[in-house]
Design a protein around this motif. Structure first.
Motif, PDB file in Angstrom:
ATOM      1  N   LYS A 182       5.902   7.994   9.335  1.00  0.00           N
ATOM      2  CA  LYS A 182       7.076   7.185   9.051  1.00  0.00           C
ATOM      3  C   LYS A 182       7.633   7.550   7.671  1.00  0.00           C
ATOM      4  CE  LYS A 182       5.449   3.254  11.775  1.00  0.00           C
ATOM      5  NZ  LYS A 182       5.084   1.806  11.756  1.00  0.00           N
ATOM      6  N   LYS A 183       8.945   7.445   7.546  1.00  0.00           N
ATOM      7  CA  LYS A 183       9.592   7.739   6.274  1.00  0.00           C
ATOM      8  C   LYS A 183       9.394   6.570   5.311  1.00  0.00           C
ATOM      9  CE  LYS A 183      13.712   9.988   4.471  1.00  0.00           C
ATOM     10  NZ  LYS A 183      15.042  10.544   4.802  1.00  0.00           N
ATOM     11  N   ALA A 184       9.099   6.889   4.048  1.00  0.00           N
ATOM     12  CA  ALA A 184       8.842   5.845   3.052  1.00  0.00           C
ATOM     13  C   ALA A 184      10.113   5.067   2.745  1.00  0.00           C
ATOM     14  CB  ALA A 184       8.283   6.478   1.779  1.00  0.00           C
ATOM     15  N   LYS A 185       9.969   3.759   2.560  1.00  0.00           N
ATOM     16  CA  LYS A 185      11.101   2.903   2.226  1.00  0.00           C
ATOM     17  C   LYS A 185      11.126   2.543   0.749  1.00  0.00           C
ATOM     18  CE  LYS A 185      11.708   0.736   6.780  1.00  0.00           C
ATOM     19  NZ  LYS A 185      11.027   1.803   7.508  1.00  0.00           N
ATOM     20  N   SER A 186      10.084   2.898   0.026  1.00  0.00           N
ATOM     21  CA  SER A 186      10.018   2.613  -1.410  1.00  0.00           C
ATOM     22  C   SER A 186       9.251   3.728  -2.103  1.00  0.00           C
ATOM     23  CB  SER A 186       9.340   1.255  -1.655  1.00  0.00           C
ATOM     24  OG  SER A 186       8.036   1.244  -1.091  1.00  0.00           O
ATOM     25  N   VAL A 187       9.147   3.635  -3.406  1.00  0.00           N
ATOM     26  CA  VAL A 187       8.496   4.677  -4.205  1.00  0.00           C
ATOM     27  C   VAL A 187       6.977   4.571  -4.062  1.00  0.00           C
ATOM     28  CG1 VAL A 187       8.137   5.571  -6.536  1.00  0.00           C
ATOM     29  CG2 VAL A 187      10.407   4.755  -5.831  1.00  0.00           C
ATOM     30  N   ILE A 188       6.323   5.719  -3.881  1.00  0.00           N
ATOM     31  CA  ILE A 188       4.855   5.789  -3.852  1.00  0.00           C
ATOM     32  C   ILE A 188       4.374   6.153  -5.244  1.00  0.00           C
ATOM     33  CG2 ILE A 188       2.836   6.932  -2.885  1.00  0.00           C
ATOM     34  CD1 ILE A 188       4.256   5.242  -0.839  1.00  0.00           C
ATOM     35  N   ASN A 189       3.579   5.291  -5.846  1.00  0.00           N
ATOM     36  CA  ASN A 189       2.999   5.548  -7.160  1.00  0.00           C
ATOM     37  C   ASN A 189       1.649   6.231  -6.969  1.00  0.00           C
ATOM     38  OD1 ASN A 189       2.459   5.544  -9.896  1.00  0.00           O
ATOM     39  ND2 ASN A 189       1.698   3.434  -9.906  1.00  0.00           N
ATOM     40  N   VAL A 190       1.547   7.495  -7.377  1.00  0.00           N
ATOM     41  CA  VAL A 190       0.324   8.265  -7.148  1.00  0.00           C
ATOM     42  C   VAL A 190      -0.714   7.883  -8.194  1.00  0.00           C
ATOM     43  CG1 VAL A 190      -0.653  10.576  -6.876  1.00  0.00           C
ATOM     44  CG2 VAL A 190       1.701  10.152  -6.182  1.00  0.00           C
ATOM     45  N   ASP A 191      -1.456   6.792  -7.904  1.00  0.00           N
ATOM     46  CA  ASP A 191      -2.467   6.275  -8.834  1.00  0.00           C
ATOM     47  C   ASP A 191      -3.836   6.132  -8.181  1.00  0.00           C
ATOM     48  OD1 ASP A 191      -1.969   4.176  -7.142  1.00  0.00           O
ATOM     49  OD2 ASP A 191      -1.197   2.809  -8.679  1.00  0.00           O
ATOM     50  N   GLY A 192      -3.967   6.549  -6.920  1.00  0.00           N
ATOM     51  CA  GLY A 192      -5.245   6.436  -6.227  1.00  0.00           C
ATOM     52  C   GLY A 192      -5.491   5.091  -5.603  1.00  0.00           C
ATOM     53  N   ILE A 193      -4.609   4.119  -5.863  1.00  0.00           N
ATOM     54  CA  ILE A 193      -4.755   2.776  -5.301  1.00  0.00           C
ATOM     55  C   ILE A 193      -3.844   2.663  -4.091  1.00  0.00           C
ATOM     56  CG2 ILE A 193      -4.567   0.302  -5.770  1.00  0.00           C
ATOM     57  CD1 ILE A 193      -4.896   0.981  -8.752  1.00  0.00           C
ATOM     58  N   VAL A 194      -4.428   2.477  -2.940  1.00  0.00           N
ATOM     59  CA  VAL A 194      -3.674   2.506  -1.685  1.00  0.00           C
ATOM     60  C   VAL A 194      -3.180   1.087  -1.381  1.00  0.00           C
ATOM     61  CG1 VAL A 194      -3.714   3.278   0.719  1.00  0.00           C
ATOM     62  CG2 VAL A 194      -5.195   4.375  -0.948  1.00  0.00           C
ATOM     63  N   ASP A 195      -2.090   0.688  -2.081  1.00  0.00           N
ATOM     64  CA  ASP A 195      -1.633  -0.693  -1.950  1.00  0.00           C
ATOM     65  C   ASP A 195      -0.138  -0.825  -1.673  1.00  0.00           C
ATOM     66  OD1 ASP A 195      -0.732   0.188  -4.393  1.00  0.00           O
ATOM     67  OD2 ASP A 195      -1.475  -1.528  -5.540  1.00  0.00           O
TER      68      ASP A 195
END
Length: 723
Positions: A42-55
Motif C-alpha cells: 500500500k502507498k504511504a499516507k504520511s511520512v515514515i520516520n526511519v528510527d527503528g520504531i514500528v509505530d
C-alpha cells in the motif's frame, strides 16, 4: 577509441529506440515458482520516520508478511521464532520494517558494525528484489542485529556481489523479547522497468540462537534463500514513479608516499585526483566512467600456501567492475574464462575507462567496457575492450555472446600485437532450480593464427534434498590464448562426475552422507595426464557445525618441469608420472559462540615423497566492536633427493575494530615463510557522509629471517559521492 565512440553512440540510439520495449511485466503471466505468495504494497499516507520504531499508521495498515518457513536445518514447518515484514512506499522510496521475535535466552549474535557482514556470523535479515522478474538478476538489502548494512547486486539466480554500494537509510532497535528495524531505499538507488508495478521478492532471517534459517516464501534446504526461482510476488498499489535520469559523480583526491628498498627507488611522493561517475541512461542501463582511478583502499588479498602447479585465483573487489559483473565474468568455466577483470590495472595504472551495462527490453542484456592503461617500464600502453550480449530464453535460461580485445597502443610499426577472444555460452536454469547447466564454445585470435585456439565446455547439475549429481566436460586447445582471461592451462580434455547422497534425519545430526568426485584430465590424444579421485563422508550437526572425512587419490604426469616447493632450486622433470594420495579431515565450528574455528588436516604421499599439513582459521569477537581472527597453514613435505625436507608456516592475524557504523580500523599481518615475506596492511576508514569516505592505508613488507625492509607505502584518499 573509435570502436568505443561508435559502440556508445549505437547503444544510446538503441536504448532510446527501445524505450517502448522496457515495460513492466504487470500484464504478463507471473511464472515464479512461489507465485501464490503475494505481498500487496500500500502507498504511504504520511511520512515514515526511519528510527527503528514500528509505530506509524502506515505500518499498522500494511499487509503482514509473516509465518516464515524453515529452510535450515530442515525445510519443513514454520520457524520456531517467528518474523514479520512490512512494506510501504511513496514517490521517492520504498520502506521496509521488520519485527523479529526473540525470547530464547542468550546474546543476539552480532559480529560488528561493518557493512556487508559475513552472513553466517550474525543474526540477520536479508531481502531479495527481482525488479525485472527475470529470476536471474536483482538487488539485495539487509541488516544484522548490530545494525550493520548489507547491500549488493544479484546475479546467476542466487549469487550476490556485496562490493556494490548505494545510498539508503536504516535503524535497528532492541527489546527484551524482539528486535526491530526500518529501512528506506530510494528508487533512484536501484533499477527497474518503466511503469513497474510488480516485482519478485523474498525475505530471509538467520537466527543463530535457534540454529534456524527461515524465509517468507519457502525454499528447499539445498538452495540458498537468495534463490530468485523461489521468490514470491510483490504488487505495488500504483505503478511506481517514472525513473528519472540517475547520475552520480564520485571525485577523489589522494596523496601517497612509497619507497621500494629492493629496487632502490628512494622516497617517491605522489598527489593526484580522479573521479568515478555513474549515469543512468535509462531505468535499466547504467554507464560507469572512471578517470585516473586509484584502488589503494581495496582490501588486501588473503595469502595462501601454494603447492599447486597453476596460478592462484583472487576475486575482484574494485567497485568499478562490479555492477552487472556477470555480463563480463561468467562466460566459460572458472578455470577457463575469457575475461578476468584483475588483468586490468594491477600491473600498470589505468588512465581512463568506460563501462555500459544493463537491460534492453525484458529479455535482453548488454555489456560494454573499454579501458586504457599507462605505459610503464615493464609494459606498453594497452587498450582493453569487452562487449557482451545476453538473451533470456524459456523460464530462466539464457544464451550470450562475448568479444574480448586486448591491443597494444603505439607498438612498433613492424609488429601486430593483439589478443582477441570470441565466445558463445548457453546457461540452463529450470523453473524450480533442480536442473542447471552450461554449454560454451570460445575461440581466441592472435598474430600468425595458429590452429587449436578453442575452449569448449559443458556441464549439467541436478540438486534435490537428498541427491545431488554434477557432470562437467571441458576441452581447451593447446594454442588457446585468452590474455585478459583466467586460464590455468591449455592442451587438455577434462571430465568430472560428482555424486552426493545425504540422509536428513532431523536429529542432533541434521544431515550426513557420502560424496564421490572424480576429476580426470587427458591430453589431446586422450592419454591420461591427471586424475583426482576423492571420497568423503560429511556431517552437519544441529548447531550448524560440519565435519568431513575423506581420502583423495592423485595421478599426475607432468607436462612441464615443476617444483612443488616453489623455491626454484630443483625441479621434477616433465614427462615423469606420480601416484600419490592421502587422508583429509575438515571441521567448521558453530558460529553462535564468541569463539569459533575451522581447520583442515591432511597426511599422505606427495609426488616423489610425503606431505602433511594443517590449515584453518580461529576467531574471537567482543561483539559488536572487536573481531579477532587468525588464518594459519603449516606444511611439511619431504620429496626425497635432491630436495631437502621443506617446512613452511603461514600465519595471518587480523584485528578488525568497528568503533561505530561509520568508523572502522583493521590491521592484517601476513607472515609467509614460503615466499619469505612479512606483510603489514593497516586501513582506517571514516564514512563521514553516505558512501563518502576518508581512507588512510599503510602497507609494509619485510624479508623473513633478516627482517630487512622490502617496500613501504602510505596512502591518504578522500572520496565524496555527489548525486
Amino acid at each position: 577509441m573509435k570502436i568505443f565512440v561508435f559502440f556508445l553512440s549505437a547503444c544510446f540510439s538503441f536504448t532510446a529506440g527501445a524505450s517502448d520495449l522496457l515495460k513492466s511485466k504487470s500484464d504478463s503471466t507471473i511464472n515464479t515458482y512461489n507465485k501464490d505468495f503475494i505481498y500487496n504494497v500500500k502507498k504511504a499516507k504520511s511520512v515514515i520516520n526511519v528510527d527503528g520504531i514500528v509505530d506509524e499508521a502506515d505500518w499498522m495498515a500494511a499487509q503482514k508478511a509473516d509465518k516464515f518457513y524453515r529452510v535450515l536445518p530442515i525445510d519443513t514447518g514454520y520457524a520456531y521464532q517467528q518474523s514479520t515484514v512490512l512494506i510501504t512506499y511513496d514517490e521517492k522510496a520504498f520502506y521496509l520494517a521488520f519485527i523479529f521475535n526473540d525470547t530464547v535466552e542468550g546474546k543476539r549474535i552480532m559480529e560488528s558494525f561493518r557493512r556487508d557482514f559475513l552472513f553466517n556470523n550474525n543474526d540477520n535479515f536479508l531481502s531479495f528484489f527481482d525488479t525485472f522478474r527475470d529470476q536471474t538478476n536483482g538487488f539485495t538489502f539487509g541488516l544484522s542485529a548490530s545494525g550493520a548494512k548489507w547491500d549488493g547486486v544479484m546475479h546467476s539466480g542466487a549469487g550476490s556481489n556485496l562490493n556494490w554500494d548505494c545510498k539508503w537509510e536504516s535503524k535497528v532497535k532492541h527489546y527484551d523479547d524482539k528486535w526491530t528495524a526500518e529501512m528506506r531505499i530510494p528508487f533512484k538507488s536501484i533499477r527497474y522497468p518503466s511503469d513497474s508495478q510488480i516485482w519478485n521478492v523474498n525475505f530471509s532471517r538467520l537466527d543463530l540462537k535457534t540454529n534456524e534459517k527461515s524465509a517468507w516464501a519457502p525454499v528447499p534446504r539445498q538452495f540458498p534463500t537468495s534463490s530468485l526461482a523461489y521468490a514470491g510476488v510483490m504488487k505495488f498499489e500504483e505503478p511506481l514513479p517514472k525513473s528519472k535520469m540517475m547520475y552520480s559523480l564520485i571525485p577523489y583526491v589522494f596523496g601517497s608516499y612509497a619507497n621500494d628498498y629492493e629496487a632502490g627507488t628512494g622516497a617517491i611522493y605522489k598527489k593526484d585526483f580522479g573521479f568515478d561517475a555513474k549515469i543512468g541512461i535509462s531505468s535499466s542501463m547504467n554507464l560507469d566512467l572512471t578517470y585516473n582511478p586509484d584502488f589503494a583502499q581495496v582490501e588486501v588479498d588473503q595469502q595462501v600456501a601454494n603447492i599447486d602447479r597453476f596460478e592462484l585465483f583472487y576475486p575482484e573487489k574494485r567497485q568499478f567492475f562490479l555492477e552487472n559483473s556477470d555480463l563480463f565474468a561468467d562466460f566459460g568455466a572458472h578455470s577457463a574464462t575469457p575475461f578476468f577483470s584483475r588483468r586490468i590495472g594491477l600491473d600498470a595504472p589505468v588512465l581512463a575507462g568506460a563501462r555500459l551495462s544493463g537491460k534492453i527490453g525484458n529479455d535482453w542484456r548488454i555489456g560494454f567496457m573499454n579501458m586504457t592503461t599507462e605505459k610503464t617500464s615493464d609494459h606498453l600502453s594497452r587498450n582493453f575492450t569487452v562487449a557482451s550480449v545476453q538473451k533470456k530464453v524459456f523460464a530462466r535460461s539464457n544464451f550470450g555472446f562475448i568479444f574480448v580485445n586486448k591491443e597494444y597502443i603505439n607498438e612498433p610499426s613492424d609488429t601486430s600485437m593483439f589478443n582477441r577472444v570470441f565466445g558463445f555460452d548457453y546457461n540452463l536454469a529450470c523453473k524450480n532450480n533442480f536442473w542447471s547447466g552450461k554449454f560454451y564454445y570460445h575461440r581466441s585470435f592472435q598474430p600468425d593464427s595458429p590452429d587449436k585456439q578453442y575452449s569448449q565446455g559443458a556441464s549439467i547439475n541436478y540438486s534435490s534434498k537428498h541427491f545431488q549429481a554434477k557432470l562437467y566436460q571441458r576441452s581447451v586447445g593447446e594454442n588457446y590464448n585468452a590474455e585478459t582471461g583466467y586460464v590455468t592451462r591449455t592442451g587438455y580434455n577434462h571430465f568430472s562426475p560428482e555424486v552426493t547422497y545425504l540422509f536428513v534425519p532431523n536429529k542432533k545430526i541434521v544431515s550426513h552422507g557420502i560424496k564421490i568426485e572424480s576429476d580426470r584430465y587427458y591430453d589431446m590424444d586422450y592419454h591420461e595426464i591427471d586424475h583426482e579421485n576423492s571420497f568423503s563422508y560429511q556431517f552437519e550437526f544441529e548447531n550448524r557445525s560440519t565435519l568431513s572425512l575423506g581420502y583423495i587419490d592423485y595421478f599426475v604426469e607432468l607436462q612441464n618441469d615443476f617444483d612443488p616447493t616453489h623455491k626454484g632450486e630443483h625441479y621434477l622433470p616433465a614427462g615423469t608420472g606420480y601416484n600419490y594420495g592421502g587422508s583429509v579431515i575438515k571441521y567448521n565450528s558453530t558460529r553462535k559462540t564468541m569463539f569459533n574455528w575451522q581447520a583442515e588436516a591432511a597426511k599422505g604421499t606427495f609426488y616423489s615423497g610425503d606431505i602433511q599439513y594443517v590449515q584453518g582459521e580461529i576467531g574471537y569477537r567482543f561483539q559488536p566492536y572487536v573481531n579477532l581472527s587468525m588464518n594459519f597453514n603449516y606444511t611439511d613435505m619431504d620429496l626425497g633427493d635432491p630436495y631437502e625436507r621443506t617446512q613452511f608456516l603461514l600465519v595471518g592475524p587480523k584485528v578488525d575494530i568497528t568503533f561505530t557504523d561509520k568508523i572502522f580500523w583493521s590491521t592484517f599481518v601476513q607472515y609467509n615463510e614460503q615466499i619469505e615475506n612479512l606483510n603489514i596492511n593497516s586501513r582506517f576508514q571514516w564514512r563521514y557522509q553516505p558512501v563518502s569516505d576518508i581512507y588512510l592505508v599503510y602497507t609494509d613488507n619485510y624479508f623473513t629471517g633478516n627482517w630487512n625492509g622490502r617496500n613501504r607505502a602510505i596512502v591518504l584518499k578522500m572520496t565524496y559521492w555527489l548525486n
